[in-house]
Design a protein around this motif. Structure first.
Motif, mmCIF file in Angstrom:
data_model
loop_
_atom_site.group_PDB
_atom_site.id
_atom_site.type_symbol
_atom_site.label_atom_id
_atom_site.label_comp_id
_atom_site.label_asym_id
_atom_site.label_seq_id
_atom_site.Cartn_x
_atom_site.Cartn_y
_atom_site.Cartn_z
ATOM 1 N N ALA A 83 -2.260 0.539 -9.429
ATOM 2 C CA ALA A 83 -2.681 1.274 -8.239
ATOM 3 C C ALA A 83 -2.999 0.315 -7.105
ATOM 4 N N ILE A 84 -2.554 0.680 -5.912
ATOM 5 C CA ILE A 84 -2.889 -0.078 -4.706
ATOM 6 C C ILE A 84 -4.338 0.226 -4.331
ATOM 7 N N GLN A 85 -4.699 1.505 -4.383
ATOM 8 C CA GLN A 85 -6.063 1.974 -4.154
ATOM 9 C C GLN A 85 -6.266 3.237 -4.985
ATOM 10 N N THR A 86 -7.520 3.518 -5.306
ATOM 11 C CA THR A 86 -7.868 4.752 -6.016
ATOM 12 C C THR A 86 -8.979 5.456 -5.250
ATOM 13 N N GLN A 87 -8.851 6.781 -5.110
ATOM 14 C CA GLN A 87 -9.840 7.572 -4.365
ATOM 15 C C GLN A 87 -10.190 8.834 -5.143
ATOM 16 N N PRO A 88 -11.427 9.327 -4.967
ATOM 17 C CA PRO A 88 -11.797 10.598 -5.607
ATOM 18 C C PRO A 88 -11.136 11.775 -4.903
ATOM 19 N N GLY A 89 -10.839 12.802 -5.702
ATOM 20 C CA GLY A 89 -10.248 14.018 -5.165
ATOM 21 C C GLY A 89 -11.097 15.221 -5.519
ATOM 22 N N PRO A 90 -10.595 16.417 -5.272
ATOM 23 C CA PRO A 90 -11.373 17.635 -5.540
ATOM 24 C C PRO A 90 -11.585 17.878 -7.037
ATOM 25 N N ASP A 91 -12.734 18.465 -7.377
ATOM 26 C CA ASP A 91 -13.047 18.916 -8.737
ATOM 27 C C ASP A 91 -12.939 17.813 -9.790
ATOM 28 N N GLY A 92 -13.377 16.617 -9.463
ATOM 29 C CA GLY A 92 -13.391 15.529 -10.441
ATOM 30 C C GLY A 92 -12.061 14.848 -10.673
ATOM 31 N N THR A 93 -11.072 15.094 -9.829
ATOM 32 C CA THR A 93 -9.780 14.420 -9.967
ATOM 33 C C THR A 93 -9.864 13.030 -9.333
ATOM 34 N N ARG A 94 -8.940 12.158 -9.721
ATOM 35 C CA ARG A 94 -8.825 10.820 -9.136
ATOM 36 C C ARG A 94 -7.376 10.643 -8.695
ATOM 37 N N PHE A 95 -7.197 10.105 -7.495
ATOM 38 C CA PHE A 95 -5.864 9.853 -6.952
ATOM 39 C C PHE A 95 -5.655 8.356 -6.833
ATOM 40 N N ALA A 96 -4.543 7.872 -7.373
ATOM 41 C CA ALA A 96 -4.197 6.454 -7.315
ATOM 42 C C ALA A 96 -2.920 6.298 -6.495
ATOM 43 N N LEU A 97 -2.995 5.529 -5.429
ATOM 44 C CA LEU A 97 -1.827 5.241 -4.600
ATOM 45 C C LEU A 97 -0.983 4.199 -5.331
ATOM 46 N N LEU A 98 0.254 4.563 -5.667
ATOM 47 C CA LEU A 98 1.141 3.671 -6.411
ATOM 48 C C LEU A 98 2.125 2.929 -5.523
ATOM 49 N N LYS A 99 2.540 3.573 -4.405
ATOM 50 C CA LYS A 99 3.587 2.961 -3.587
ATOM 51 C C LYS A 99 3.517 3.476 -2.167
ATOM 52 N N ALA A 100 3.714 2.577 -1.217
ATOM 53 C CA ALA A 100 3.912 2.917 0.193
ATOM 54 C C ALA A 100 4.963 1.929 0.687
ATOM 55 N N ALA A 101 6.222 2.356 0.655
ATOM 56 C CA ALA A 101 7.328 1.437 0.941
ATOM 57 C C ALA A 101 8.326 2.067 1.892
ATOM 58 N N VAL A 102 8.849 1.229 2.784
ATOM 59 C CA VAL A 102 9.862 1.655 3.743
ATOM 60 C C VAL A 102 11.237 1.255 3.233
ATOM 61 N N THR A 103 12.151 2.229 3.264
ATOM 62 C CA THR A 103 13.567 1.985 3.000
ATOM 63 C C THR A 103 14.313 2.566 4.186
ATOM 64 N N GLY A 104 14.996 1.715 4.914
ATOM 65 C CA GLY A 104 15.669 2.177 6.132
ATOM 66 C C GLY A 104 14.632 2.629 7.138
ATOM 67 N N ASP A 105 14.680 3.894 7.536
ATOM 68 C CA ASP A 105 13.721 4.445 8.495
ATOM 69 C C ASP A 105 12.762 5.440 7.845
ATOM 70 N N ILE A 106 12.632 5.374 6.507
ATOM 71 C CA ILE A 106 11.804 6.333 5.792
ATOM 72 C C ILE A 106 10.718 5.615 4.992
ATOM 73 N N LEU A 107 9.486 6.109 5.131
ATOM 74 C CA LEU A 107 8.350 5.628 4.339
ATOM 75 C C LEU A 107 8.143 6.591 3.181
ATOM 76 N N THR A 108 8.176 6.080 1.963
ATOM 77 C CA THR A 108 7.918 6.895 0.780
ATOM 78 C C THR A 108 6.550 6.532 0.227
ATOM 79 N N VAL A 109 5.739 7.546 0.004
ATOM 80 C CA VAL A 109 4.408 7.378 -0.567
ATOM 81 C C VAL A 109 4.404 8.063 -1.930
ATOM 82 N N THR A 110 3.967 7.332 -2.956
ATOM 83 C CA THR A 110 3.877 7.871 -4.305
ATOM 84 C C THR A 110 2.429 7.767 -4.770
ATOM 85 N N VAL A 111 1.903 8.872 -5.301
ATOM 86 C CA VAL A 111 0.506 8.959 -5.703
ATOM 87 C C VAL A 111 0.427 9.583 -7.092
#
Length: 180
Positions: A62-90
């Protein structure tokens, strides 16, 4: 039809010859085991057998981890540009059976250099570019035990090295370095 003794003898000889060839082609049982290699520094005597155990692919970190609703946790796995598009994977995790719904029009990326808000891309059929879809305007994600989402955005300019990623109900992922 009459079969002569010489024909039977020839057939028997050919069958025995074929059986002998097949036995020679099969390796002895002790040779069919694991490959053998000479021990380093050994002088001809001992043989070591190396067992090769394939490694499991590493889990994405994980690049970063943040708390979410109802006790969930979100981990940012990817923020990468390919061409003119940014893809975010969580990745979303939860110890309990939790579903999270994220409306596409509430998901955004902030260009940290210009403070410009960037919304989720739509394709030529006007469908949101993200998954897993739940209806036509939101992501529905089962976080138990974990689930992965991805969303696509127009890429920020190359002069913007970091972005902040905002998902509704989740603490923001601030100052994320964009892989190019």
């Amino acid at each position: 039809m009459t079969v002569s003794r010489s024909m039977l003898a020839g057939l028997a000889f050919a069958t025995l010859g074929l059986a002998a060839c097949q036995q020679e082609a099969a390796p002895p049982a002790d040779k069919a085991a694991a490959p053998e290699t000479a021990a380093p520094g050994a002088s001809g005597g001992g043989v070591l057998r190396d067992e090769v155990i394939p490694e499991a692919p590493p889990a994405p970190s994980a690049i970063q981890t943040q708390p979410g609703p109802d006790g969930t946790r979100f981990a940012l796995l990817k923020a990468a540009v390919t061409g003119d598009i940014l893809t975010v994977t969580v990745n979303c995790t939860s110890e309990k059976n939790k579903w999270v719904y994220l409306k596409f029009d509430e998901i955004s990326v902030i260009d940290d250099t210009t403070s410009q808000r960037i919304g989720v891309l739509r394709d030529n059929a006007d469908a949101w570019m993200g998954s897993p879809l739940n209806g036509k305007d939101r992501i529905g994600l089962d976080c138990s035990p974990n689930g992965v989402i991805w969303v696509k955005f127009p890429a920020p300019p190359a002069t913007s090295p970091t972005v902040s990623i905002n998902l509704p109900g989740v603490a923001p992922f601030d100052g994320v370095t964009v892989a190019r």
